[in-house]
Structures are given as structure tokens and as C-alpha cells.
Scaffold this active site. Structure first.
Site, PDB file in Angstrom:
ATOM      1  CG  PHE A 173      -2.328   0.113   1.004  1.00  0.00           C
ATOM      2  CD1 PHE A 173      -3.060  -0.970   0.560  1.00  0.00           C
ATOM      3  CD2 PHE A 173      -2.985   1.323   1.210  1.00  0.00           C
ATOM      4  CE1 PHE A 173      -4.422  -0.861   0.327  1.00  0.00           C
ATOM      5  CE2 PHE A 173      -4.345   1.445   0.982  1.00  0.00           C
ATOM      6  CZ  PHE A 173      -5.066   0.347   0.537  1.00  0.00           C
ATOM      7  CD  GLN A 180      -5.219  10.420   2.916  1.00  0.00           C
ATOM      8  OE1 GLN A 180      -6.002   9.513   3.138  1.00  0.00           O
ATOM      9  NE2 GLN A 180      -3.974  10.395   3.321  1.00  0.00           N
ATOM     10  CG  HIS A 226      -8.024   7.891  -2.333  1.00  0.00           C
ATOM     11  ND1 HIS A 226      -7.626   7.363  -3.531  1.00  0.00           N
ATOM     12  CD2 HIS A 226      -7.806   6.935  -1.410  1.00  0.00           C
ATOM     13  CE1 HIS A 226      -7.194   6.135  -3.335  1.00  0.00           C
ATOM     14  NE2 HIS A 226      -7.299   5.844  -2.061  1.00  0.00           N
ATOM     15  CG  LEU A 270     -11.541   4.976  -2.675  1.00  0.00           C
ATOM     16  CD1 LEU A 270     -10.668   6.205  -2.584  1.00  0.00           C
ATOM     17  CD2 LEU A 270     -11.508   4.220  -1.373  1.00  0.00           C
ATOM     18  CD  GLU A 308      -2.923   4.158  -1.043  1.00  0.00           C
ATOM     19  OE1 GLU A 308      -3.887   4.891  -0.736  1.00  0.00           O
ATOM     20  OE2 GLU A 308      -1.885   4.092  -0.400  1.00  0.00           O
ATOM     21  NE  ARG A 317      -4.653   6.648   0.671  1.00  0.00           N
ATOM     22  CZ  ARG A 317      -5.589   6.055   1.375  1.00  0.00           C
ATOM     23  NH1 ARG A 317      -6.330   6.765   2.186  1.00  0.00           N
ATOM     24  NH2 ARG A 317      -5.795   4.768   1.271  1.00  0.00           N
ATOM     25  CG  HIS A 325     -10.249   9.174   0.971  1.00  0.00           C
ATOM     26  ND1 HIS A 325     -11.334   8.385   0.672  1.00  0.00           N
ATOM     27  CD2 HIS A 325      -9.338   8.360   1.551  1.00  0.00           C
ATOM     28  CE1 HIS A 325     -11.082   7.147   1.073  1.00  0.00           C
ATOM     29  NE2 HIS A 325      -9.890   7.111   1.615  1.00  0.00           N
ATOM     30  NE  ARG A 341      -6.749   7.791   6.258  1.00  0.00           N
ATOM     31  CZ  ARG A 341      -7.244   6.725   5.613  1.00  0.00           C
ATOM     32  NH1 ARG A 341      -7.174   5.535   6.132  1.00  0.00           N
ATOM     33  NH2 ARG A 341      -7.839   6.861   4.451  1.00  0.00           N
TER      34      ARG A 341
HETATM   35  C1  FAD Z   1     -14.487   4.849   0.154  1.00  0.00           C
HETATM   36  C2  FAD Z   1     -13.589   4.748   1.347  1.00  0.00           C
HETATM   37  C3  FAD Z   1     -12.652   3.709   1.429  1.00  0.00           C
HETATM   38  C4  FAD Z   1     -11.814   3.611   2.541  1.00  0.00           C
HETATM   39  N1  FAD Z   1     -10.919   2.566   2.622  1.00  0.00           N
HETATM   40  C5  FAD Z   1     -10.144   2.448   3.731  1.00  0.00           C
HETATM   41  C6  FAD Z   1      -9.238   1.342   3.873  1.00  0.00           C
HETATM   42  O1  FAD Z   1      -9.141   0.469   3.017  1.00  0.00           O
HETATM   43  N2  FAD Z   1      -8.493   1.280   5.006  1.00  0.00           N
HETATM   44  C7  FAD Z   1      -8.569   2.217   5.997  1.00  0.00           C
HETATM   45  O2  FAD Z   1      -7.858   2.111   6.990  1.00  0.00           O
HETATM   46  N3  FAD Z   1      -9.427   3.272   5.882  1.00  0.00           N
HETATM   47  C8  FAD Z   1     -10.219   3.389   4.787  1.00  0.00           C
HETATM   48  N4  FAD Z   1     -11.089   4.445   4.685  1.00  0.00           N
HETATM   49  C9  FAD Z   1     -11.277   5.340   5.836  1.00  0.00           C
HETATM   50  C10 FAD Z   1     -12.141   4.631   6.879  1.00  0.00           C
HETATM   51  O3  FAD Z   1     -13.071   3.784   6.259  1.00  0.00           O
HETATM   52  C11 FAD Z   1     -12.899   5.620   7.755  1.00  0.00           C
HETATM   53  O4  FAD Z   1     -12.014   6.589   8.239  1.00  0.00           O
HETATM   54  C12 FAD Z   1     -13.503   4.874   8.948  1.00  0.00           C
HETATM   55  O5  FAD Z   1     -14.236   3.750   8.525  1.00  0.00           O
HETATM   56  C13 FAD Z   1     -14.368   5.770   9.817  1.00  0.00           C
HETATM   57  O6  FAD Z   1     -14.916   4.966  10.847  1.00  0.00           O
HETATM   58  P1  FAD Z   1     -15.665   5.600  12.095  1.00  0.00           P
HETATM   59  O7  FAD Z   1     -16.035   4.477  12.985  1.00  0.00           O
HETATM   60  O8  FAD Z   1     -14.836   6.685  12.661  1.00  0.00           O
HETATM   61  O9  FAD Z   1     -16.937   6.271  11.451  1.00  0.00           O
HETATM   62  P2  FAD Z   1     -18.104   5.704  10.495  1.00  0.00           P
HETATM   63  O10 FAD Z   1     -17.904   4.305  10.082  1.00  0.00           O
HETATM   64  O11 FAD Z   1     -18.280   6.736   9.439  1.00  0.00           O
HETATM   65  O12 FAD Z   1     -19.340   5.719  11.450  1.00  0.00           O
HETATM   66  C14 FAD Z   1     -19.892   6.916  11.950  1.00  0.00           C
HETATM   67  C15 FAD Z   1     -21.122   6.565  12.737  1.00  0.00           C
HETATM   68  O13 FAD Z   1     -21.585   7.714  13.414  1.00  0.00           O
HETATM   69  C16 FAD Z   1     -22.980   7.809  13.259  1.00  0.00           C
HETATM   70  N5  FAD Z   1     -23.337   9.211  13.456  1.00  0.00           N
HETATM   71  C17 FAD Z   1     -22.785  10.294  12.895  1.00  0.00           C
HETATM   72  N6  FAD Z   1     -23.357  11.418  13.372  1.00  0.00           N
HETATM   73  C18 FAD Z   1     -24.292  11.013  14.258  1.00  0.00           C
HETATM   74  C19 FAD Z   1     -25.226  11.696  15.081  1.00  0.00           C
HETATM   75  N7  FAD Z   1     -25.347  13.012  15.094  1.00  0.00           N
HETATM   76  N8  FAD Z   1     -26.060  10.959  15.863  1.00  0.00           N
HETATM   77  C20 FAD Z   1     -25.996   9.602  15.859  1.00  0.00           C
HETATM   78  N9  FAD Z   1     -25.126   8.908  15.106  1.00  0.00           N
HETATM   79  C21 FAD Z   1     -24.283   9.617  14.319  1.00  0.00           C
HETATM   80  C22 FAD Z   1     -23.260   7.229  11.903  1.00  0.00           C
HETATM   81  O14 FAD Z   1     -24.596   6.816  11.795  1.00  0.00           O
HETATM   82  C23 FAD Z   1     -22.282   6.061  11.913  1.00  0.00           C
HETATM   83  O15 FAD Z   1     -22.865   4.965  12.584  1.00  0.00           O
HETATM   84  C24 FAD Z   1     -11.904   4.570   3.561  1.00  0.00           C
HETATM   85  C25 FAD Z   1     -12.827   5.620   3.466  1.00  0.00           C
HETATM   86  C26 FAD Z   1     -13.646   5.720   2.355  1.00  0.00           C
HETATM   87  C27 FAD Z   1     -14.560   6.888   2.260  1.00  0.00           C
END
Ligand code: FAD
Length: 587
Positions: free
Chosen positions: A119, A240, A242, A252, A255, A286, A353, A398
Site C-alpha cells: 500500500f 486527505q 485520495h 473511490l 490504493e 497519498r 477522502h 494519513r
Molecule cells: C471509500 C472509502 C474507502 C476507505 N478505505 C479504507 C481502507 O481500506 N483502510 C482504511 O484504513 N481506511 C479506509 N477508509 C477510511 C475509513 O473507512 C474511515 O475513516 C472509517 O471507517 C471511519 O470509521 P468511524 O467508525 O470513525 O466512522 P463511520 O464508520 O463513518 O461511522 C460513523 C457513525 O456515526 C454515526 N453518526 C454520525 N453522526 C451522528 C449523530 N449526530 N447521531 C448519531 N449517530 C451519528 C453514523 O450513523 C455512523 O454509525 C476509507 C474511506 C472511504 C470513504
């Protein structure tokens, strides 16, 4: 007016990877825990993560946690806190094995061990050669992780309030966090959720940009709520981009495609990354790849009628490997670009991203804010983890696959800290008389004001402004103009109203409430970026092209109330190993 009150030991706002990992710790400890989510937990944005989760398992080639640490510090352009980075990279192998034991169906190498792919920015021996460190479930790693964590929570009897939106943080006179106000979307009823500890795991805020890989729900609610409650936001200038969003759609392309052998080409068919990053080429970090692509397009070597994108070629690795390792990517390319990567290259452009900044925390997941001379005093009862938090392991940029790792390592750490805190807590602290006043005033404004602004139009103006003024390339003039424009947008946000009063749907109410959060994030982004007079990681200024460690190796803190900035030092001292000294960041 008072609201109905529900009482818990712990409230977790967010059912993505970070929220679910923390909830599992708390539920297993027998605490009365609720997870709130705007969407069904397995639809949280973690589900979209494609390429992998990093850990120095060394299953394919020799690897070590301190090499992972070095890559993360270098990737962060020396803005990451080295204590938190050591904490995370050291625990990575254990965190991945734990997921495996929970049932996460990782791909395998022939020996039966977890499959790992190369990666961007993952190297052995401090940048000498690329190394396979990303543990993957095809190109659907986040999907597998989220479902695994959800099932484990069901088994541990975690309570879920699905389609509930947290609106505001409740603090008492001592500044301790003692709950949130929240809207049950189905009924439109608003509650106070009274708790001993609150964790924000609300994910990213990529929807401040017009073009983003982020879901529509990523509106930075946690950051908005924290900012309105007087907590500063850290390092918000660092976003960031992407390198490979599908041109025109923003979706997306992981990578992992380049990890499997994909290469970037300009209109002359040249593999231009050989010029920008001679050692690791297409697998440079990135921000480096995004800027190289923007430069090719800027200098007229883009592809297509408008010369506005470049190509990602993958057909040479063979149809069989594409179908086995990158099935989701093939599907996305066919659906969003109308091409099959088995035969043709994918048109790609850099797209917003990931948010490196967020709610400031230490590596225990506790939220910290300056008080007197101390830049990092724990805010009692308040925790944050995942993309909404700034620990800060990602610094100015990141590394791919470090986010999924961040979710499980700091989700678990925050859960453990909350258990310790709640153990010695005693009874719930009394709610202030005015606990819900702020929320009720916001709701009342939206529904009763007349002659105000249209939510949808103001949101689009916000997104266009951020996209145009805080993108891949930045200049002093562009940022200054952006600050003026976003302040004008903020004035409009304060006057938004729900237009059709005869039929106030909850969806309209929710979009309006989300806009209150988006504007906090947008203001923090532009004001923090305008002030930073250097180029570091994802913040690249044409007027200040060099990194300036003497003046700018420090974290930004933005206060919403008076739109003020302060700064705090980077933690240069790791926990047990030697400080990784700043060096030029070349790949
Ligand atoms: C397309 C894509 C591909 C990616 N691929 C990778 C990868 O391969 N490897 C990697 O390490 N990272 C990757 N990332 C980054 C990574 O996926 C995210 O940074 C990470 O999943 C975020 O997780 P989280 O638990 O912080 O939030 P999320 O999974 O976004 O969850 C947020 C939660 O908060 C809740 N929420 C938000 N606001 C409120 C509110 N006001 N009240 C109640 N609930 C609320 C939502 O409903 C949700 O349940 C990728 C990101 C994207 C966009």
C-alpha cells in the site's frame, strides 16, 4: 421546556468501526451502554473501506512494528504525536489477530496465514523498499470488519438506538460531559440521554467538499457538537485527497489497485510517478500522488476531452487476478465510469477522502483541551475515537489502511478508559436546569422563523466554497477569499429555516441540523488553513512551498465561539523508543 430523560452508564454516538469496538468493551464489562446511530450500524461508512487494515504481521515479507511506526511518522510529515503512533503501531498485530478470532474472514496466503498486500507509504527498513502490510478481505475489508464487530455486539447484548441523531452535548457547570440531546428520527421526539460517560465516534465530515468519497451522512456531527460546547477542533487544515476517485463521480478506487500492480498514466501514456517518486513510484504517499496527478493535469498532460483526469491501468495483471482480488473495483468501474478494467484503464482524479483533524484526544481516547498553562487537560466524561477524533496519529497526512487500525486500537482504548472512569463514578451527576435549552432553541428557529434561508441552497454554497478554496492546491489569496466567503455562508446558516411549514418531514429537519455541523467544520478548515504559512502533508501552499519545522511543527486548535486559533506542541517523545527526527519526506 423539559424533555424526557433516559439514563445510561455510557452513551456511544456512532455505530461504525470505532463506536462498535468501544461498545464491545463496555457491554462485555456489563455496563448499561447504548449506541446511537443515524443509520443502521452496518450501513455506517466503515462499510465502504476497501483496501485493508495495516499490521506488521510479516506474513508475506519480513516486517516490524517500528518500521510501521517510522512510515506513519514520515507519512504524517512529522505532525503526528509519536507516543500515540507507537501505541497504535505496536498494538496493530494483536488488534488484527483479535479481529481474526472474532471471525473476520481475511483473505489467506498459501500457508493459511492472513493475506497482506502493499500500500502507499508502507515500507521496510525506513523507506528502503515497499512491504506487504495491508491485511485485506478482497476489496471489501471495511464491510467484513463492520459486520464482524456488529455480530460480536449482538452477542454481547449491546443496546442500539437505530436512526437516532445526537444533537448537542450536555456539560455541567464544572465543564464535565454528562449526556447528549438526541432526536428519534422516526417519531421526531427529542430526548435527553443522561450518562456518566459519552463517546463520540461519529466518523468523518467529507461532505463539506462538493466532490468527496464520503457518504451523505458524513456531516461532521461530532465535531459540530463538540465545537458548540466549547471544545476546540484540532488540525482541521489537513484533509486527505485520495488520488483515485472515479473522474466525474468521486467514488473511490482503492490504493489496493496500485498495490496489486496498477499504474497511473498521463495523456502521453507515460508512467509519470517514476518522475515524482522514483523509489516507490505509484505507491508513494497519498498527498504526493495527488499532487503529482494535479500537476500533470495542470501542465496539460491530463487525459480526455477536457484533459481533466489521468488513467489508472490494471489490465496487465490479468482478468483472473482482477476478478479474484478486486471484484468491487471492477463493479464500480463498470457502473460509474462505464469501462471494464479487465480491458480498459479507469479515468481517475484526486477527491476529498479523509479528515486528519478532529476532536483532540490523548491515546487513551480521552478528550483533551487547554486549561491555563496546560494544553491538554482531560474533559471529564468525554471520549472520542475514529475519524472524528484527532489522537493525533495521522498528523498532516494519513497512511492508507491506518484508519481501520485507528478505529479498533483507539475504540478499544477509549472503551477501557470509560470502564475505569465509570467504575469510580458513583451516581449520575444532576442535569442542569437548562440542559436542553440550546437544542430546543435550534429546533424552534428552524420551524418558526420566516423569511430565512433555504437549507439546500446554503449547503451547496458551503460545499462549493470549500472545494474551490481549500482543495489540493492552496495559496494565501485563495484561502483568504475562502475565509471571507465561508463567514458569509455561516451568517446564512444561522438564518436557515424549514420552508414548507405545513409538512415538516424529519428528513428536512435532519438536513438542517446537519448543516449546523457542516458549517463548524468548514469554518475550522478554512480559518486553520489560512493561518498555516507552510506546506506540510496534505496542506500544500503555493506561496509557502517548504515545510517550516521551526515555526510550524505544532498542532492548530480552532475555537468556534470567537473563531480563534491557538497552537499546542507536537508530542515528539515516543513511549519507549527513540524520537524519529524530522527529515525531508521523499519516496
Ligand atoms: C471509500 C472509502 C474507502 C476507505 N478505505 C479504507 C481502507 O481500506 N483502510 C482504511 O484504513 N481506511 C479506509 N477508509 C477510511 C475509513 O473507512 C474511515 O475513516 C472509517 O471507517 C471511519 O470509521 P468511524 O467508525 O470513525 O466512522 P463511520 O464508520 O463513518 O461511522 C460513523 C457513525 O456515526 C454515526 N453518526 C454520525 N453522526 C451522528 C449523530 N449526530 N447521531 C448519531 N449517530 C451519528 C453514523 O450513523 C455512523 O454509525 C476509507 C474511506 C472511504 C470513504
Amino acid at each position: 421546556m423539559s424533555l424526557p430523560v433516559r439514563r445510561f452508564d455510557a452513551v456511544i454516538v456512532g455505530g461504525g468501526g470505532a463506536g462498535l469496538r468501544a461498545a464491545l468493551q463496555l457491554s462485555k464489562a456489563g455496563l448499561n451502554t447504548v449506541v446511537l446511530s443515524k443509520v443502521f450500524p452496518t450501513r455506517s461508512h466503515t462499510v465502504a473501506a476497501q483496501g485493508g487494515i495495516s499490521a506488521s504481521l510479516g506474513n508475506v515479507q519480513e516486517d516490524r512494528w517500528d518500521w510501521h511506526m517510522y512510515d506513519t511518522v514520515k507519512g504524517s510529515d512529522w505532525l503526528g504525536d509519536q507516543d500515540a503512533i507507537e501505541f497504535m503501531t505496536r498494538r496493530a498485530p494483536e488488534a488484527v489477530i483479535e479481529l481474526e478470532h472474532m471471525g473476520m474472514p481475511f483473505d489467506r496466503v498459501e500457508s493459511g496465514k492472513i493475506y497482506q498486500r502493499p500500500f502507499g507509504g508502507h515500507t521496510a527498513e525506513h523507506g528502503k523498499r515497499a512491504v506487504e502490510r495491508a491485511c485485506a478481505v478482497a476489496d471489501r475489508t471495511g464491510h467484513a470488519m463492520l459486520h464482524t464487530l456488529y455480530q460480536q455486539n449482538v452477542r454481547a447484548n449491546t443496546q442500539f438506538f437505530v436512526e437516532w441523531m445526537a444533537l448537542d452535548l450536555i456539560r455541567n457547570d464544572d465543564g464535565d460531559v454528562i449526556g447528549v440531546t438526541a432526536l428519534e428520527m422516526e417519531t421526531g421526539d427529542v430526548y435527553i440521554l443522561h450518562a456518566k460517560a459519552v463517546l463520540f465516534a461519529t466518523g468523518g465530515a467529507g461532505r463539506i467538499y462538493a466532490s468527496s468519497t464520503n457518504a451523505f451522512m458524513n456531516t461532521g456531527d461530532g465535531l459540530g457538537m463538540a465545537a458548540r460546547a466549547g471544545i476546540p477542533l484540532e488540525d482541521m487544515e489537513f484533509w486527505q485527497f485520495h488520488p483515485t476517485g472515479v473522474a466525474g463521480a468521486g467514488v473511490l478506487i482503492t490504493e489496493g489497485v496500485r498495490g496489486e500492480g496498477g499504474i497511473l498514466l498521463n495523456c502521453d501514456g507515460e508512467r509519470f510517478m517514476e518522475r515524482y517518486a522514483p523509489t516507490v513510484k505509484d505507491l508513494a504517499s497519498r498527498d504526493v500522488v495527488s499532487r503529482a496527478m494535479a500537476m500533470e493535469i495542470h501542465e496539460g498532460r491530463g487525459v480526455g476531452k477536457n484533459k481533466d483526469h489521468v488513467l489508472l491501468k490494471i489490465d496487465h495483471i490479468g482478468a483472473e487476478k482482477i476478478i479474484e482480488k478486486l471484484p468491487g473495483i471492477r463493479e464500480i468501474s463498470i457502473q460509474f465510469a462505464g469501462i471494464d478494467p479487465i480491458k480498459d484503464p479507469i479515468p481517475v482524479v484526486p477527491t476529498c477522502h479523509y479528515m486528519m483533524g478532529g476532536i483532540p484526544t490523548n491515546y487513551h481516547g480521552e478528550v483533551v483541551a487547554p486549561k491555563g498553562d496546560n494544553p491538554e487537560v482531560v474533559v471529564k466524561g468525554f471520549y472520542a475515537a475514529g475519524e472524528c477524533a484527532c489522537a493525533s496519529v495521522h498528523g498532516a497526512n494519513r497512511l492508507g489502511t491506518n484508519s481501520l487500525l485507528d478505529l479498533v486500537v483507539f475504540g478499544k482504548a477509549a472503551g477501557d478508559s470509560m470502564i475505569e472512569f465509570i467504575k469510580n463514578y458513583g451516581d449520575l451527576k444532576p442535569l442542569p436546569e437548562n440542559a436542553a435549552d440550546f437544542t430546543l432553541a435550534r429546533l424552534s428557529r428552524l420551524e418558526n422563523q420566516t423569511g430565512g434561508e433555504n437549507v439546500d441552497e446554503v449547503r451547496r454554497e458551503l460545499q462549493r466554497t470549500v472545494q474551490a478554496h481549500a482543495g489540493v492546491f492552496r495559496t494565501d489569496a485563495l484561502l483568504k477569499e475562502g475565509v471571507d466567503k465561508i463567514r458569509a455562508v455561516a451568517q446564512k446558516v444561522a438564518k436557515t429555516e424549514i420552508k414548507d411549514k405545513s409538512r415538516v418531514w424529519n428528513t428536512a429537519r435532519i438536513e438542517a441540523l446537519e448543516l449546523d455541523n457542516l458549517i463548524e467544520v468548514a469554518l475550522a478548515t478554512l480559518i486553520s488553513a489560512e493561518a498555516r504559512k507552510e506546506s506540510r502533508g496534505a496542506h500544500a501552499s503555493d506561496d509557502h512551498p517548504e515545510r517550516d519545522d521551526d515555526n510550524w511543527m505544532k498542532h492548530t486548535l480552532f475555537y468556534s465561539a470567537d473563531q480563534r486559533l491557538t497552537y499546542k506542541p507536537v508530542h515528539t517523545q515516543p513511549l519507549t523508543v527513540d524520537y524519529i527526527k524530522p527529515a525531508k519526506r521523499v519516496y
